[in-house]
Design a protein around this motif. Structure first.
Motif, PDB file in Angstrom:
ATOM      1  N   THR A 130      -2.203   8.729   5.435  1.00 50.37           N
ATOM      2  CA  THR A 130      -2.547   7.314   5.275  1.00 50.37           C
ATOM      3  C   THR A 130      -4.050   7.191   5.051  1.00 50.37           C
ATOM      4  O   THR A 130      -4.778   8.183   5.076  1.00 50.37           O
ATOM      5  CB  THR A 130      -2.154   6.503   6.519  1.00 50.37           C
ATOM      6  OG1 THR A 130      -3.066   6.829   7.592  1.00 50.37           O
ATOM      7  CG2 THR A 130      -0.730   6.799   6.961  1.00 50.37           C
ATOM      8  N   SER A 257       1.244   8.101   1.833  1.00 50.09           N
ATOM      9  CA  SER A 257       1.820   6.792   2.106  1.00 50.09           C
ATOM     10  C   SER A 257       0.995   5.677   1.456  1.00 50.09           C
ATOM     11  O   SER A 257      -0.227   5.643   1.572  1.00 50.09           O
ATOM     12  CB  SER A 257       1.869   6.542   3.620  1.00 50.09           C
ATOM     13  OG  SER A 257       2.202   5.188   3.885  1.00 50.09           O
ATOM     14  N   GLU A 259       1.847   2.488   2.181  1.00 41.69           N
ATOM     15  CA  GLU A 259       2.343   1.351   2.963  1.00 41.69           C
ATOM     16  C   GLU A 259       1.281   0.258   3.097  1.00 41.69           C
ATOM     17  O   GLU A 259       1.590  -0.935   3.011  1.00 41.69           O
ATOM     18  CB  GLU A 259       2.789   1.825   4.347  1.00 41.69           C
ATOM     19  CG  GLU A 259       3.543   0.775   5.132  1.00 41.69           C
ATOM     20  CD  GLU A 259       4.104   1.311   6.444  1.00 41.69           C
ATOM     21  OE1 GLU A 259       4.362   0.489   7.335  1.00 41.69           O
ATOM     22  OE2 GLU A 259       4.272   2.539   6.585  1.00 41.69           O
ATOM     23  N   LYS A 260       0.028   0.658   3.289  1.00 42.31           N
ATOM     24  CA  LYS A 260      -1.042  -0.334   3.422  1.00 42.31           C
ATOM     25  C   LYS A 260      -1.144  -1.177   2.155  1.00 42.31           C
ATOM     26  O   LYS A 260      -1.239  -2.414   2.221  1.00 42.31           O
ATOM     27  CB  LYS A 260      -2.386   0.357   3.702  1.00 42.31           C
ATOM     28  CG  LYS A 260      -3.563  -0.602   3.744  1.00 42.31           C
ATOM     29  CD  LYS A 260      -4.894   0.121   3.915  1.00 42.31           C
ATOM     30  CE  LYS A 260      -6.056  -0.843   3.787  1.00 42.31           C
ATOM     31  NZ  LYS A 260      -7.376  -0.163   3.876  1.00 42.31           N
ATOM     32  N   GLU A 262       1.179  -1.659  -0.161  1.00 44.94           N
ATOM     33  CA  GLU A 262       2.386  -2.469  -0.321  1.00 44.94           C
ATOM     34  C   GLU A 262       2.338  -3.706   0.571  1.00 44.94           C
ATOM     35  O   GLU A 262       2.729  -4.802   0.145  1.00 44.94           O
ATOM     36  CB  GLU A 262       3.624  -1.630  -0.005  1.00 44.94           C
ATOM     37  CG  GLU A 262       3.876  -0.515  -1.015  1.00 44.94           C
ATOM     38  CD  GLU A 262       5.042   0.374  -0.613  1.00 44.94           C
ATOM     39  OE1 GLU A 262       6.139   0.153  -1.132  1.00 44.94           O
ATOM     40  OE2 GLU A 262       4.848   1.275   0.227  1.00 44.94           O
ATOM     41  N   ASN A 263       1.842  -3.553   1.791  1.00 45.94           N
ATOM     42  CA  ASN A 263       1.776  -4.684   2.725  1.00 45.94           C
ATOM     43  C   ASN A 263       0.649  -5.649   2.377  1.00 45.94           C
ATOM     44  O   ASN A 263       0.848  -6.870   2.330  1.00 45.94           O
ATOM     45  CB  ASN A 263       1.601  -4.178   4.156  1.00 45.94           C
ATOM     46  CG  ASN A 263       2.841  -3.459   4.675  1.00 45.94           C
ATOM     47  OD1 ASN A 263       3.946  -3.688   4.185  1.00 45.94           O
ATOM     48  ND2 ASN A 263       2.665  -2.583   5.650  1.00 45.94           N
ATOM     49  N   ASN A 264      -0.550  -5.107   2.137  1.00 45.14           N
ATOM     50  CA  ASN A 264      -1.723  -5.963   1.876  1.00 45.14           C
ATOM     51  C   ASN A 264      -1.630  -6.728   0.563  1.00 45.14           C
ATOM     52  O   ASN A 264      -2.057  -7.879   0.461  1.00 45.14           O
ATOM     53  CB  ASN A 264      -3.002  -5.121   1.869  1.00 45.14           C
ATOM     54  CG  ASN A 264      -3.532  -4.878   3.265  1.00 45.14           C
ATOM     55  OD1 ASN A 264      -2.768  -4.826   4.215  1.00 45.14           O
ATOM     56  ND2 ASN A 264      -4.844  -4.726   3.389  1.00 45.14           N
ATOM     57  N   LYS A 266       1.283  -7.116  -1.094  1.00 45.74           N
ATOM     58  CA  LYS A 266       2.683  -7.536  -1.321  1.00 45.74           C
ATOM     59  C   LYS A 266       3.188  -6.913  -2.622  1.00 45.74           C
ATOM     60  O   LYS A 266       3.809  -7.566  -3.457  1.00 45.74           O
ATOM     61  CB  LYS A 266       2.784  -9.064  -1.392  1.00 45.74           C
ATOM     62  CG  LYS A 266       2.247  -9.791  -0.163  1.00 45.74           C
ATOM     63  CD  LYS A 266       3.135  -9.529   1.062  1.00 45.74           C
ATOM     64  CE  LYS A 266       2.736 -10.409   2.237  1.00 45.74           C
ATOM     65  NZ  LYS A 266       1.438 -10.034   2.837  1.00 45.74           N
ATOM     66  N   GLN A 268       5.287  -4.188  -5.006  1.00 43.87           N
ATOM     67  CA  GLN A 268       6.496  -3.375  -5.095  1.00 43.87           C
ATOM     68  C   GLN A 268       6.410  -2.450  -6.301  1.00 43.87           C
ATOM     69  O   GLN A 268       6.194  -2.905  -7.430  1.00 43.87           O
ATOM     70  CB  GLN A 268       7.746  -4.267  -5.229  1.00 43.87           C
ATOM     71  CG  GLN A 268       8.151  -4.952  -3.946  1.00 43.87           C
ATOM     72  CD  GLN A 268       9.517  -5.616  -4.076  1.00 43.87           C
ATOM     73  OE1 GLN A 268       9.864  -6.171  -5.098  1.00 43.87           O
ATOM     74  NE2 GLN A 268      10.286  -5.565  -3.007  1.00 43.87           N
TER      75      GLN A 268
END
Length: 274
Positions: A130, A257, A259-260, A262-264, A266, A268
């Motif tokens: 990460t 990863s 993930e950060k 994708e979340n921050n 939004k 896809q």
């Protein structure tokens, strides 16, 4: 509408510039090839011949940065063959280029910088990687990218977001073409960490649109089959000679990863591209 300068209108920078123009932005684009100036101009890009050297920068850098709010730096280190025994000039040339560029950014209207980096800054770490993972680059290009990241992030005259891309693929660029027919390939069960050109462009758009500055993002599709599975399948799809991997467990199993991101943002990823 924003005025954006893209340093390096190559494999990624050129289609990125065209996409940003379609979205209504004004784009200055640089190239080191005089022949490419007309190509940029025909695409609606304001073309500039900019040579960034370890000891100098083209005079055109002033006009290239003029009135721009955002600078996207997308120039590869190009350090193949550089190693620990290389001379200082060959090993430090990329960092020196960035060092020479920074004073021009400071004097310009640019307030935000997006630096295209690479997940190579993490080296051959095992496990899930990460943005909190401490970088430990092993290649010369990885080391210089990390130094360049730090130079830009530490500068208080502008805000910098670092975008660490995984292995780059696209319609005209896929590693299976280089691996096809090769034998004794290592790390058969190591996961792939790839990102498609289309996702690269959309992610940069999202960072600009959402003003995500002073950030570090990994950008790798959440799609991690093993090297053997993935490249065998791709070779079959493209009717290429199948690559042959050595029959042993991989030493390195690094999964990047995103993930950060994708979340921050939004965001896809479009897995169909892979």
């Amino acid at each position: 509408m924003k005025k954006i300068s893209i340093l390096g209108c190559g494999w990624l920078g050129f289609p990125l510039a065209k996409k940003l123009i379609k979205k209504g932005h004004s784009v200055n684009g640089s190239t080191t090839s005089e022949n490419k100036l007309v190509v940029l101009e025909n695409a609606g890009i304001n073309p500039f011949l900019v040579a960034l050297e370890s000891e100098s920068v083209s005079e055109s850098i002033h006009d290239f940065l003029d009135n721009s709010e955002i600078l996207i730096i997308d120039i590869p280190p190009k350090l193949r063959g550089a190693n620990a025994d290389s001379s200082h000039s060959s090993r430090k040339i990329f960092v020196e280029k960035i060092e020479n560029l920074i004073p021009f950014i400071e004097k310009s209207t640019v307030k935000k910088v997006l630096f295209v980096s690479s997940t190579s800054v993490y080296g051959d770490e095992n496990g899930v990687i990460t943005e909190e993972t401490i970088p430990n680059p092993e290649t010369e290009s990885g080391k210089q990218l990390l130094l360049a990241e730090t130079l830009l992030q530490d500068n208080q005259n502008f805000q910098t977001t670092i975008l660490r891309f995984g292995g780059l693929i696209g319609e005209d660029r896929h590693p299976v073409k280089f691996l096809a027919g090769k034998e004794n390939l290592e790390n058969p069960d190591a996961p792939v960490n790839l990102i498609h050109q289309k996702d690269c462009i959309k992610i940069i758009e999202a960072i600009i649109n959402q003003s995500k500055w002073n950030e570090v993002f990994n950008a790798v599709a959440p799609f991690h089959p093993t090297r053997q599975e993935y490249y065998t399948q791709k070779a079959k799809e493209q009717t290429l000679i199948l690559p042959k991997f050595i029959d042993e467990k991989s030493n390195i199993k690094k999964t990047i990863s995103s993930e950060k991101l994708e979340n921050n943002l939004k965001y896809q990823f479009n897995i169909e591209n892979y």
